[in-house]
Design a protein around this motif. Structure first.
Motif, PDB file in Angstrom:
ATOM      1  N   GLY A 295      27.206  -8.889  31.539  1.00 28.71           N
ATOM      2  CA  GLY A 295      26.812 -10.192  31.014  1.00 28.71           C
ATOM      3  C   GLY A 295      26.495 -11.218  32.089  1.00 28.71           C
ATOM      4  O   GLY A 295      26.203 -12.360  31.784  1.00 28.71           O
ATOM      5  N   ALA A 296      26.562 -10.831  33.340  1.00 28.88           N
ATOM      6  CA  ALA A 296      26.283 -11.767  34.429  1.00 28.88           C
ATOM      7  C   ALA A 296      24.774 -11.887  34.631  1.00 28.88           C
ATOM      8  O   ALA A 296      24.029 -10.935  34.391  1.00 28.88           O
ATOM      9  CB  ALA A 296      26.936 -11.285  35.718  1.00 28.88           C
ATOM     10  N   PRO A 297      24.315 -13.045  35.081  1.00 28.61           N
ATOM     11  CA  PRO A 297      22.879 -13.194  35.403  1.00 28.61           C
ATOM     12  C   PRO A 297      22.568 -12.455  36.706  1.00 28.61           C
ATOM     13  O   PRO A 297      22.631 -13.011  37.796  1.00 28.61           O
ATOM     14  CB  PRO A 297      22.709 -14.705  35.539  1.00 28.61           C
ATOM     15  CG  PRO A 297      24.066 -15.227  35.851  1.00 28.61           C
ATOM     16  CD  PRO A 297      25.042 -14.298  35.229  1.00 28.61           C
ATOM     17  N   ARG A 298      22.261 -11.171  36.575  1.00 29.54           N
ATOM     18  CA  ARG A 298      22.148 -10.294  37.743  1.00 29.54           C
ATOM     19  C   ARG A 298      21.135 -10.757  38.775  1.00 29.54           C
ATOM     20  O   ARG A 298      21.409 -10.774  39.962  1.00 29.54           O
ATOM     21  CB  ARG A 298      21.795  -8.886  37.279  1.00 29.54           C
ATOM     22  CG  ARG A 298      22.972  -8.150  36.767  1.00 29.54           C
ATOM     23  CD  ARG A 298      22.753  -6.642  36.796  1.00 29.54           C
ATOM     24  NE  ARG A 298      23.983  -6.039  36.350  1.00 29.54           N
ATOM     25  CZ  ARG A 298      24.230  -5.682  35.107  1.00 29.54           C
ATOM     26  NH1 ARG A 298      23.315  -5.865  34.194  1.00 29.54           N
ATOM     27  NH2 ARG A 298      25.381  -5.160  34.782  1.00 29.54           N
ATOM     28  N   ALA A 299      19.945 -11.104  38.340  1.00 34.94           N
ATOM     29  CA  ALA A 299      18.881 -11.445  39.290  1.00 34.94           C
ATOM     30  C   ALA A 299      19.273 -12.654  40.131  1.00 34.94           C
ATOM     31  O   ALA A 299      19.118 -12.642  41.359  1.00 34.94           O
ATOM     32  CB  ALA A 299      17.570 -11.713  38.547  1.00 34.94           C
ATOM     33  N   ALA A 300      19.801 -13.682  39.494  1.00 30.75           N
ATOM     34  CA  ALA A 300      20.190 -14.890  40.227  1.00 30.75           C
ATOM     35  C   ALA A 300      21.340 -14.601  41.183  1.00 30.75           C
ATOM     36  O   ALA A 300      21.344 -15.070  42.333  1.00 30.75           O
ATOM     37  CB  ALA A 300      20.582 -15.997  39.249  1.00 30.75           C
TER      38      ALA A 300
END
Length: 189
Positions: free
Chosen positions: A118-123
């Motif tokens: 659920g983490a914003p992987r790209a950022a």
């Protein structure tokens, strides 16, 4: 019902302060060596004054709880301030080493957090890679970065604060008793 409302405030004083911060940031970036030396000396004086204040506060706490903690922290701050003022070069080197380690550790933590569900992987991956690269650049060029990094960081911070103040103004938290329970908005009076 008591609540808090986050308001954006944008006045003429915000514009003036924003312009002054942008100018200060540009001046600091033009003279990073001088800004580094001044910031180290300022930190040294702040630590020295804080140490003296803590030692005086410890005197008023004799016989009560917290005396030793206040006295020891005051003594440590006093010694730290004296050492920073007596040898600003070593203080700048130490602060640069600390900044490089913080960049590296922050970048590694962001890279690890990127694999959380659920983490914003790209950022997180982008900021983690930037943090690791910055940390490695600073740590592998420690003596070169000593008298420039702190000034550059201070200049970039002043510049970005000024730009954000010009664009968005200040945020203010206002407590209110008149929140609409369904929408969370303030009821008009």
């Amino acid at each position: 019902m008591t609540g808090a409302v986050l308001e954006r405030r944008h006045s003429m004083w915000d514009v003036i302060l924003g312009v002054l911060l942008v100018i200060a940031g540009l001046v600091i970036l033009a003279h990073v060596f001088l800004a580094t030396v001044v910031s180290v000396l300022l930190l040294g004086w702040l630590a020295l004054v804080a140490g003296v204040v803590a030692l005086v506060a410890a005197i008023f706490q004799i016989g009560r709880g917290g005396f030793w903690a206040t006295a020891l922290s005051g003594g440590l701050l006093l010694v730290l301030g004296l050492m920073m003022l007596r040898n600003p070069g070593a203080a700048a080197l130490t602060l640069t080493l600390l900044a490089g380690a913080l960049f590296l550790a922050g970048g590694i933590v962001r890279l690890i957090m990127a694999f959380d569900r659920g983490a914003p992987r790209a950022a997180l991956i982008l900021s983690g890679v930037i943090g690791v690269v910055l940390g490695l650049i600073v740590l592998f060029n420690l003596f070169t970065a000593t008298f420039t990094l702190l000034g550059v960081l201070l200049g970039v911070q002043a510049l970005s604060d000024g730009i954000m103040l010009l664009l968005f103004g200040r945020l203010r938290v206002r407590r209110t008793d008149d929140l609409d329970r369904t929408t969370g908005n303030v009821r008009p009076r």
